[in-house]
Design a protein around this motif. Structure first.
Motif, short mmCIF file in Angstrom:
data_model
loop_
_atom_site.label_atom_id
_atom_site.label_comp_id
_atom_site.label_asym_id
_atom_site.label_seq_id
_atom_site.Cartn_x
_atom_site.Cartn_y
_atom_site.Cartn_z
N GLY A 118 -8.41 -4.40 -6.39
CA GLY A 118 -7.54 -5.49 -5.93
C GLY A 118 -6.56 -5.04 -4.86
O GLY A 118 -6.26 -5.79 -3.93
N ARG A 119 -6.07 -3.83 -4.97
CA ARG A 119 -5.17 -3.29 -3.94
C ARG A 119 -5.88 -3.16 -2.60
O ARG A 119 -5.31 -3.43 -1.55
N HIS A 120 -7.15 -2.75 -2.64
CA HIS A 120 -7.93 -2.62 -1.41
C HIS A 120 -8.06 -3.97 -0.72
O HIS A 120 -7.86 -4.09 0.49
N ALA A 121 -8.38 -4.98 -1.51
CA ALA A 121 -8.52 -6.33 -0.96
C ALA A 121 -7.20 -6.83 -0.40
O ALA A 121 -7.17 -7.43 0.69
N GLN A 122 -6.10 -6.59 -1.10
CA GLN A 122 -4.78 -7.01 -0.61
C GLN A 122 -4.43 -6.33 0.71
O GLN A 122 -3.89 -6.96 1.62
N MET A 123 -4.73 -5.04 0.80
CA MET A 123 -4.44 -4.33 2.05
C MET A 123 -5.29 -4.86 3.20
O MET A 123 -4.80 -5.03 4.31
N THR A 124 -6.55 -5.13 2.92
CA THR A 124 -7.42 -5.66 3.97
C THR A 124 -6.91 -7.03 4.42
O THR A 124 -6.84 -7.32 5.62
#
Length: 189
Positions: A118-124
């Motif tokens: 989820g953090r990866h998606a938020q950063m993207t």
């Protein structure tokens, strides 16, 4: 008897190191037991099975990647943020090929919810806010970036760009320039 000092976290870290050395597909509870010079059965008080070990390695890799991504993105926007984020993935894959492979493991829903995915998606999505994309185009762009980053890194790691000019660094840079141009000029449906 369980060897003192062994924990699920320590085993996951050792498994990640093993994955970088021999490949993620070669990581097993048996191989890990040999590394610690213990009987396989002694690891089962910390791990359910090889799939549990691989899931723990994947979660560790996703967390490491998310931490690096967050640090790289701090204070950046637009093309600079895109390049920094992309370089994190490429550099991580080069430094930790087994962990990078682990990060691609399909997680069950419970593990996925606990992961740094989820953090990866938020950063993207944070990067994409600099390009003024709205839904559903933002989701399309997240998928595009993930596909390009992973595809390029995977081909490069398999030696796909090693026998021709220009070198892969120049192509990587041009690919990121092209992604930036595309994101700034996202086509209308």
């Amino acid at each position: 008897m369980v060897r003192a000092g062994l924990t699920a976290e320590r085993l996951a870290r050792a498994g990640a190191e093993l994955a970088d050395e021999v490949g993620f597909d070669q990581v097993t509870v048996s191989a890990l037991a040999r590394r610690f010079d213990v009987k396989v059965a002694s690891l089962y008080s910390h791990l359910k099975n090889s799939h549990d070990l691989k899931t723990r390695i994947a979660l560790l890799a996703l967390e490491e990647l998310a931490d690096r991504g967050a640090a790289a993105l701090a204070g950046r926007a637009g093309k600079d943020a895109l390049r920094a984020f992309a370089d994190v993935y490429r550099d991580y894959a080069r430094e930790h090929p087994g962990r990078y492979a682990a990060a691609q493991l399909r997680l069950d829903p419970e593990a996925a919810a606990a992961s740094a995915g989820g953090r990866h998606a938020q950063m993207t999505r944070a990067i994409l806010r600099g390009y003024d994309l709205t839904e559903p185009d933002q989701t399309h762009a997240v998928r595009l970036l993930g596909s390009v980053f992973h595809g390029y890194v995977s081909l490069e790691m398999q030696g796909g760009f090693s026998h021709s000019a220009p070198d892969s660094q120049e192509s990587w840079s041009r690919t990121l320039d092209a992604l930036d141009a595309l994101l700034r000029n996202w086509p209308a449906p």
